[in-house]
Design a protein around this motif. Sequence first.
Motif, mmCIF file in Angstrom:
data_model
loop_
_atom_site.group_PDB
_atom_site.id
_atom_site.type_symbol
_atom_site.label_atom_id
_atom_site.label_comp_id
_atom_site.label_asym_id
_atom_site.label_seq_id
_atom_site.Cartn_x
_atom_site.Cartn_y
_atom_site.Cartn_z
ATOM 1 N N ALA A 37 79.345 43.466 33.999
ATOM 2 C CA ALA A 37 80.572 43.627 34.789
ATOM 3 C C ALA A 37 80.246 44.029 36.222
ATOM 4 C CB ALA A 37 81.481 44.662 34.127
ATOM 5 N N LEU A 38 79.267 44.908 36.388
ATOM 6 C CA LEU A 38 78.858 45.319 37.731
ATOM 7 C C LEU A 38 78.249 44.140 38.494
ATOM 8 C CD1 LEU A 38 78.627 47.653 39.722
ATOM 9 C CD2 LEU A 38 76.394 48.196 38.728
ATOM 10 N N ILE A 39 77.506 43.293 37.791
ATOM 11 C CA ILE A 39 76.943 42.086 38.416
ATOM 12 C C ILE A 39 78.070 41.156 38.873
ATOM 13 C CG2 ILE A 39 75.641 39.976 37.942
ATOM 14 C CD1 ILE A 39 73.820 41.662 36.145
ATOM 15 N N PHE A 40 79.110 41.033 38.063
ATOM 16 C CA PHE A 40 80.250 40.188 38.453
ATOM 17 C C PHE A 40 80.888 40.691 39.743
ATOM 18 C CE2 PHE A 40 81.064 39.287 33.677
ATOM 19 C CZ PHE A 40 80.000 38.405 33.666
ATOM 20 N N VAL A 41 81.096 42.002 39.825
ATOM 21 C CA VAL A 41 81.716 42.589 41.016
ATOM 22 C C VAL A 41 80.850 42.346 42.249
ATOM 23 C CG1 VAL A 41 82.474 44.732 42.097
ATOM 24 C CG2 VAL A 41 82.929 44.342 39.668
ATOM 25 N N THR A 42 79.555 42.606 42.110
ATOM 26 C CA THR A 42 78.642 42.413 43.238
ATOM 27 C C THR A 42 78.542 40.946 43.623
ATOM 28 O OG1 THR A 42 77.371 44.310 42.411
ATOM 29 C CG2 THR A 42 76.346 42.969 44.105
ATOM 30 N N SER A 43 78.581 40.065 42.629
ATOM 31 C CA SER A 43 78.522 38.623 42.902
ATOM 32 C C SER A 43 79.726 38.168 43.713
ATOM 33 C CB SER A 43 78.455 37.847 41.588
ATOM 34 O OG SER A 43 77.313 38.183 40.849
ATOM 35 N N LEU A 44 80.899 38.663 43.357
ATOM 36 C CA LEU A 44 82.101 38.299 44.110
ATOM 37 C C LEU A 44 81.995 38.775 45.554
ATOM 38 C CD1 LEU A 44 84.914 37.136 44.303
ATOM 39 C CD2 LEU A 44 85.816 39.279 43.361
ATOM 40 N N LEU A 45 81.477 39.980 45.747
ATOM 41 C CA LEU A 45 81.299 40.493 47.109
ATOM 42 C C LEU A 45 80.323 39.624 47.893
ATOM 43 C CD1 LEU A 45 81.744 42.639 49.280
ATOM 44 C CD2 LEU A 45 79.959 44.007 48.200
ATOM 45 N N ALA A 46 79.209 39.249 47.272
ATOM 46 C CA ALA A 46 78.213 38.419 47.952
ATOM 47 C C ALA A 46 78.772 37.034 48.268
ATOM 48 C CB ALA A 46 76.959 38.305 47.098
ATOM 49 N N ILE A 210 87.159 34.840 58.412
ATOM 50 C CA ILE A 210 86.889 36.276 58.247
ATOM 51 C C ILE A 210 87.975 36.936 57.406
ATOM 52 C CG2 ILE A 210 86.743 38.475 59.477
ATOM 53 C CD1 ILE A 210 85.422 36.936 61.789
ATOM 54 N N VAL A 211 89.227 36.608 57.682
ATOM 55 C CA VAL A 211 90.335 37.197 56.922
ATOM 56 C C VAL A 211 90.240 36.798 55.451
ATOM 57 C CG1 VAL A 211 92.843 37.210 56.628
ATOM 58 C CG2 VAL A 211 91.846 37.327 58.922
ATOM 59 N N ILE A 212 89.943 35.533 55.183
ATOM 60 C CA ILE A 212 89.812 35.077 53.794
ATOM 61 C C ILE A 212 88.662 35.796 53.099
ATOM 62 C CG2 ILE A 212 89.243 33.094 52.336
ATOM 63 C CD1 ILE A 212 90.666 31.335 54.413
ATOM 64 N N ALA A 213 87.526 35.888 53.779
ATOM 65 C CA ALA A 213 86.359 36.540 53.187
ATOM 66 C C ALA A 213 86.612 38.017 52.931
ATOM 67 C CB ALA A 213 85.143 36.360 54.092
ATOM 68 N N THR A 214 87.270 38.685 53.863
ATOM 69 C CA THR A 214 87.539 40.113 53.677
ATOM 70 C C THR A 214 88.579 40.346 52.584
ATOM 71 O OG1 THR A 214 89.116 40.017 55.528
ATOM 72 C CG2 THR A 214 86.886 40.744 56.013
ATOM 73 N N PHE A 215 89.475 39.397 52.388
ATOM 74 C CA PHE A 215 90.421 39.502 51.272
ATOM 75 C C PHE A 215 89.672 39.504 49.942
ATOM 76 C CE2 PHE A 215 93.011 37.605 47.955
ATOM 77 C CZ PHE A 215 94.187 38.333 48.042
ATOM 78 N N PHE A 216 88.738 38.571 49.785
ATOM 79 C CA PHE A 216 87.958 38.516 48.543
ATOM 80 C C PHE A 216 87.061 39.745 48.403
ATOM 81 C CE2 PHE A 216 88.818 33.852 48.805
ATOM 82 C CZ PHE A 216 89.462 33.738 47.578
ATOM 83 N N ALA A 217 86.570 40.263 49.521
ATOM 84 C CA ALA A 217 85.801 41.514 49.463
ATOM 85 C C ALA A 217 86.684 42.658 48.970
ATOM 86 C CB ALA A 217 85.229 41.845 50.839
ATOM 87 N N GLY A 218 87.957 42.673 49.397
ATOM 88 C CA GLY A 218 88.894 43.673 48.906
ATOM 89 C C GLY A 218 89.164 43.527 47.417
ATOM 90 N N VAL A 219 89.219 42.290 46.936
ATOM 91 C CA VAL A 219 89.355 42.058 45.492
ATOM 92 C C VAL A 219 88.170 42.664 44.749
ATOM 93 C CG1 VAL A 219 89.475 40.316 43.677
ATOM 94 C CG2 VAL A 219 90.739 39.971 45.806
ATOM 95 N N ALA A 220 86.959 42.442 45.274
ATOM 96 C CA ALA A 220 85.767 43.033 44.656
ATOM 97 C C ALA A 220 85.855 44.557 44.650
ATOM 98 C CB ALA A 220 84.510 42.572 45.398
ATOM 99 N N GLY A 221 86.387 45.140 45.713
ATOM 100 C CA GLY A 221 86.553 46.595 45.764
ATOM 101 C C GLY A 221 87.504 47.093 44.689
#
Length: 268
Positions: A37-46, A210-221
């Motif tokens: 699960a932690l790998i999934f979260v980190t993968s989404l961030l990457a 940038i906005v799209i990428a940061t949105f997905f980063a927020g999902v990972a958070g």
Amino acid sequence: MFKEVIRSKWLVFSAGLVLILLILPLFIPRFYVYLLALIFVTSLLAMSLNLVVGHGGLFQFHHGVFYGVGAYTVALMLKKTSLPMWTGFIAGPIVAAIIGLIIGWLCVRLSRLYFGMLQISLGSLIWVIVFRWYSFTGGDDGIPGIPVPAILSPLKNSYYFILIVLVICLILMYLILRSPFGSTLQAIRDNPQRCEAIGINVRRHQLTAIVIATFFAGVAGVLFVVLERSVFAELLFWVLSLEIFIMCLLGGGSRLPVPSWERPSRCR
């Protein structure tokens, strides 16, 4: 015909991989379920970072700050307000995207290394605020014991929730990169001067990415909070951003999620 065969094999492989990940928690120890699960979260961030680094060619050096903003947003809403829990899950990515819009608007005026340096400075400013504001964010103690919906309390349920969100985000990234916007973004990465010469608004497309990428980063958070039930200031520190950036470099730029036979044409 050859492309259709390869495409079908790629889809079968993807579906098979998801199926394996769905049944794995039934057979492996609890620790490995947590680790996956932690790998999934980190993968989404990457992968969210790869949208702007691999496909957009931007030097997004402090991407982790948006990951932390998403995590802290949902954590603060769940700990300090009486709003429904799912409201926090929605607000995390939105707030991260808003912060990404503000920082991106300032950074896209610069290019290459200067873009990255300014973003590191602004991201570090947000980290300092979180680290020093003890009464609101908990400072370096973080925010422990975050309540999550009862349905997500068991680790296996959290695992499946994270996996489902990851798959949905991958599909959305795939569609974005196959769209005309994705084609334009990669063309800007390859030759921004020529794209600007033919009438493409380079800054607007970069800011949108940038906005799209940061949105997905927020999902990972948000997913990190679901898994860990706590947040801490190190999530916004530049070291995590460097680790994610290295992941993108090692994984290869622009390799996800567009297969080679479907990559958009470049602006030449």
